[in-house]
Design a protein around this motif. Structure first.
Motif, PDB file in Angstrom:
ATOM      1  N   MET A 153      20.293 -31.084   8.528  1.00 10.70           N
ATOM      2  CA  MET A 153      21.066 -29.844   8.475  1.00 10.70           C
ATOM      3  C   MET A 153      22.397 -30.021   9.200  1.00 10.70           C
ATOM      4  O   MET A 153      22.437 -30.078  10.430  1.00 10.70           O
ATOM      5  CB  MET A 153      20.270 -28.695   9.092  1.00 10.70           C
ATOM      6  CG  MET A 153      19.026 -28.313   8.302  1.00 10.70           C
ATOM      7  SD  MET A 153      18.130 -26.873   8.983  1.00 10.70           S
ATOM      8  CE  MET A 153      17.357 -27.614  10.438  1.00 10.70           C
ATOM      9  N   PHE A 209      21.274 -18.220  12.868  1.00 12.19           N
ATOM     10  CA  PHE A 209      20.278 -18.955  12.094  1.00 12.19           C
ATOM     11  C   PHE A 209      19.110 -19.483  12.930  1.00 12.19           C
ATOM     12  O   PHE A 209      18.140 -19.990  12.382  1.00 12.19           O
ATOM     13  CB  PHE A 209      20.937 -20.142  11.370  1.00 12.19           C
ATOM     14  CG  PHE A 209      21.917 -19.759  10.296  1.00 12.19           C
ATOM     15  CD1 PHE A 209      21.966 -18.477   9.768  1.00 12.19           C
ATOM     16  CD2 PHE A 209      22.816 -20.706   9.808  1.00 12.19           C
ATOM     17  CE1 PHE A 209      22.870 -18.138   8.770  1.00 12.19           C
ATOM     18  CE2 PHE A 209      23.717 -20.379   8.801  1.00 12.19           C
ATOM     19  CZ  PHE A 209      23.747 -19.089   8.290  1.00 12.19           C
ATOM     20  N   LEU A 268      25.052 -26.040   6.450  1.00 11.69           N
ATOM     21  CA  LEU A 268      24.967 -24.623   6.776  1.00 11.69           C
ATOM     22  C   LEU A 268      26.333 -24.116   7.209  1.00 11.69           C
ATOM     23  O   LEU A 268      27.023 -24.762   7.996  1.00 11.69           O
ATOM     24  CB  LEU A 268      23.944 -24.404   7.881  1.00 11.69           C
ATOM     25  CG  LEU A 268      22.554 -25.010   7.631  1.00 11.69           C
ATOM     26  CD1 LEU A 268      21.642 -24.768   8.823  1.00 11.69           C
ATOM     27  CD2 LEU A 268      21.939 -24.442   6.359  1.00 11.69           C
ATOM     28  N   LEU A 325      19.108 -22.059  15.134  1.00 12.52           N
ATOM     29  CA  LEU A 325      19.099 -23.478  15.477  1.00 12.52           C
ATOM     30  C   LEU A 325      19.208 -23.650  16.984  1.00 12.52           C
ATOM     31  O   LEU A 325      19.707 -22.770  17.684  1.00 12.52           O
ATOM     32  CB  LEU A 325      20.244 -24.216  14.787  1.00 12.52           C
ATOM     33  CG  LEU A 325      19.946 -24.753  13.379  1.00 12.52           C
ATOM     34  CD1 LEU A 325      19.781 -23.634  12.373  1.00 12.52           C
ATOM     35  CD2 LEU A 325      21.046 -25.713  12.923  1.00 12.52           C
ATOM     36  N   ARG A 370      13.530 -27.429   8.440  1.00 10.30           N
ATOM     37  CA  ARG A 370      13.188 -28.145   9.674  1.00 10.30           C
ATOM     38  C   ARG A 370      11.841 -28.850   9.511  1.00 10.30           C
ATOM     39  O   ARG A 370      11.685 -30.023   9.854  1.00 10.30           O
ATOM     40  CB  ARG A 370      13.158 -27.145  10.826  1.00 10.30           C
ATOM     41  CG  ARG A 370      12.941 -27.740  12.188  1.00 10.30           C
ATOM     42  CD  ARG A 370      12.802 -26.611  13.202  1.00 10.30           C
ATOM     43  NE  ARG A 370      14.089 -26.061  13.614  1.00 10.30           N
ATOM     44  CZ  ARG A 370      14.313 -24.752  13.814  1.00 10.30           C
ATOM     45  NH1 ARG A 370      13.349 -23.871  13.597  1.00 10.30           N
ATOM     46  NH2 ARG A 370      15.500 -24.350  14.222  1.00 10.30           N
ATOM     47  N   LYS A 386      19.134 -15.206   5.154  1.00  6.50           N
ATOM     48  CA  LYS A 386      19.373 -16.433   5.900  1.00  6.50           C
ATOM     49  C   LYS A 386      18.829 -17.650   5.160  1.00  6.50           C
ATOM     50  O   LYS A 386      17.838 -17.546   4.434  1.00  6.50           O
ATOM     51  CB  LYS A 386      18.721 -16.347   7.280  1.00  6.50           C
ATOM     52  CG  LYS A 386      19.259 -15.236   8.157  1.00  6.50           C
ATOM     53  CD  LYS A 386      18.573 -15.236   9.511  1.00  6.50           C
ATOM     54  CE  LYS A 386      19.092 -14.104  10.385  1.00  6.50           C
ATOM     55  NZ  LYS A 386      18.462 -14.109  11.730  1.00  6.50           N
ATOM     56  N   ILE A 428      15.618 -21.929   7.286  1.00  8.44           N
ATOM     57  CA  ILE A 428      15.765 -22.934   8.348  1.00  8.44           C
ATOM     58  C   ILE A 428      14.433 -23.577   8.706  1.00  8.44           C
ATOM     59  O   ILE A 428      14.330 -24.809   8.798  1.00  8.44           O
ATOM     60  CB  ILE A 428      16.401 -22.306   9.603  1.00  8.44           C
ATOM     61  CG1 ILE A 428      17.783 -21.729   9.286  1.00  8.44           C
ATOM     62  CG2 ILE A 428      16.478 -23.336  10.734  1.00  8.44           C
ATOM     63  CD1 ILE A 428      18.801 -22.722   8.840  1.00  8.44           C
TER      64      ILE A 428
END
Length: 406
Positions: free
Chosen positions: A312, A339, A286, A341, A306, A299, A302
C-alpha cells in the motif's frame, strides 16, 4: 574503503529488514559515486573510515530515512479550481461539477491556453513545496491537454522539471484522463486518437515510461481501458490505473491482469477482488487527499489488503480540483487518521511501496548497499513523528544521488 561522504552520529530508518522502520540506532552510512556503499552500526565502521572519506557529516543525532517518493501526482497544470471547492461545500457532487463543464475539463482549457514556459513557471513552486517535505522522487502525470499537441507539451514540461530541478521527476502519460469537449459523445473516437496517435509519439519520443487511464463512470469503460493498456504494453510501456474511486468498475482486476504496476484510489474496491492484487503483486496507491477533499465516506478495504499482503503506497494525488495537497507528510497523516494506517505503514508507503508503484524498487525506497543515495535528514525524535506532526518542517535537508540539495 573510500567514501565520497560519510554520515555519522545519526539514527537510520532503513525501511529494510524485519524490524519496524528498519531502525538502526547509532548508525552510519557511506556514499560513493552516488550510491550507498556502506550502512550499519557506527561501531562496525572500519577504523580508518573517516580518514578515508572526502567529507564527514556529523548529524548530531538526527534521523535519516530514504528520500520520500510521491508516486501519483498531477502537478503540472495551469489555473485554479478553488470555485469548485466552494461548489462542493454548497452540495455539488464531483459528477455534477464535471457535467457542468468543471472538473478535469476546466483545467484542460487553462492548460491549452498556457504555453510551455507558463506551465513550467506555475508548476515549479508546487514542486519546490514537495521538495521541502523531503520528496526526492516525484511522479507527474499528463492528462490536462487531451489532444496530441498539448499532451506532448505537458510531458515536455515534466521532462524540463526533471532536468532543471535537483530531484528525480518521473513522467506518466495520462491522455485518457477524460473525454475532451470536442469528442463529447464520441469517446471511442477519442480512444482511437490516444491509441493510434498519442501513444506512438509518447513512446517514440521517450516522453514517458508508463501509461495511466481513468477507468470510471465519468472516465473510460473497461473495454476502452483495456484497449489502451494493451496498446501501451505493445509499445513497451508500463501501465497503471485510476480505479474504483467513485464506483466498483472492476478496473483494479483488469489492471492487475494486465500486469499493472499499481492501481490507485480504490475506495470502492470489492473485498473479493483484493486477492487478485496480491497474487499479481500490484501496488495499491492510496490517495487520502482526494478522499478528504471530496468528503468521501467509502474507505478503501485497508484491513483486507493488509491481511492479503498487498503493498500500500501513499501519495498526495496533488491536483487542482480534488486534492490540492503539496505535502507528502500531510498525506501520511491523512492516511493514518482517515484510513487507519499506522505511521510505520505510511512511511513504508512513501518509500518501499511507492518505489514499487513506480517500478523502481531495485534502486530506491530503502537504505541498502548498492541503492541510489537518495535520503532525507530529519530533526525528529522517532520516525513516527513524520506522520504525527502537522505544520512546520523537521526536514534538515535532502540528498539526491549522493548530493545535498536545498
Amino acid at each position: 574503503m573510500r567514501f565520497d561522504s560519510l554520515w555519522v552520529n545519526c539514527h537510520l530508518a532503513t525501511m529494510a529488514g524485519d524490524r519496524e522502520y528498519g531502525v538502526m540506532r547509532n548508525g552510519a552510512m557511506g556514499v560513493r559515486d552516488g550510491r550507498i556503499a556502506w550502512v550499519g552500526p557506527a561501531q562496525e565502521l572500519p577504523k580508518d573510515a573517516e580518514a578515508r572519506a572526502t567529507l564527514v557529516k556529523d548529524l548530531s543525532g538526527a534521523w535519516i530515512t530514504p528520500g520520500l517518493i510521491d508516486c501519483h501526482t498531477h502537478l503540472v497544470y495551469a489555473g485554479t479550481r478553488a470555485h469548485e471547492f466552494e461548489m462542493r461545500l454548497k452540495g455539488a457532487s464531483y459528477q455534477e461539477i464535471a457535467e457542468a463543464g468543471g472538473g478535469i475539463v476546466s483545467t484542460v482549457r487553462s492548460v491549452r491556453a498556457a504555453d510551455s514556459d507558463a506551465l513550467y513557471a506555475q508548476s515549479l513552486p508546487r514542486l519546490k513545496a514537495m521538495m521541502a517535505g523531503g520528496v526526492t522522487t516525484l511522479e507527474i502525470k499528463s492528462g490536462y491537454g487531451l489532444d496530441v499537441a498539448n499532451e506532448l507539451k505537458m510531458l515536455r514540461v515534466i521532462r524540463r522539471l526533471n532536468r532543471e530541478t535537483p530531484i528525480r521527476v518521473i513522467p506518466t502519460f495520462l491522455g485518457a484522463h477524460a473525454v475532451p469537449p470536442e469528442f463529447k459523445g464520441r469517446s471511442d473516437d477519442y480512444v482511437d486518437l490516444v491509441v493510434k496517435e498519442m501513444l506512438p509519439q509518447v513512446a517514440g519520443q521517450g516522453l514517458a515510461g508508463a501509461v495511466d487511464v481513468f477507468c470510471e463512470t465519468i472516465g473510460f469503460s473497461l473495454e476502452q481501458t483495456e484497449r489502451i493498456l494493451q496498446a501501451a504494453e505493445e509499445l513497451g510501456l508500463c501501465v497503471k490505473l485510476h480505479a474504483e474511486q467513485l464506483s466498483d468498475s472492476k478496473g483494479a482486476v483488469l489492471a492487475a491482469r494486465n500486469n499493472a504496476l499499481s492501481v490507485d484510489h480504490l475506495e470502492y474496491l470489492d473485498v473479493g477482488d483484493v486477492p487478485v492484487l496480491a497474487k499479481r503483486g500490484c501496488v495499491a496507491v492510496l490517495l487520502p487527499g482526494a478522499f478528504y477533499y471530496l468528503n468521501e465516506t467509502q474507505k478503501p478495504p485497508i484491513q483486507a489488503m493488509r491481511k492479503a499482503g498487498v503493498s500500500m503506497a501513499i501519495s498526495t494525488d496533488a491536483n487542482p480540483g480534488t486534492s490540492p495537497v503539496f505535502s507528502i507528510r500531510i498525506a501520511m497523516n491523512m492516511a493514518c487518521v482517515l484510513f487507519g494506517l499506522t505511521p510505520a505503514e505510511t512511511l513504508k508507503g512513501v518509500t518501499v511501496d511507492a518505489a514499487r508503484a513506480l517500478g523502481r524498487q531495485d534502486d530506491l525506497g530503502t537504505l541498502e548497499i548498492g541503492k541510489t543515495a537518495d535520503f532525507a535528514v530529519w530533526d525528529i525524535d522517532s520516525p513516527a513523528d513524520l506522520a504525527y506532526q502537522l505544520g512546520g518542517s523537521p526536514l534538515r535537508y535532502s540528498v539526491v544521488n549522493g548530493r545535498k540539495i536545498a
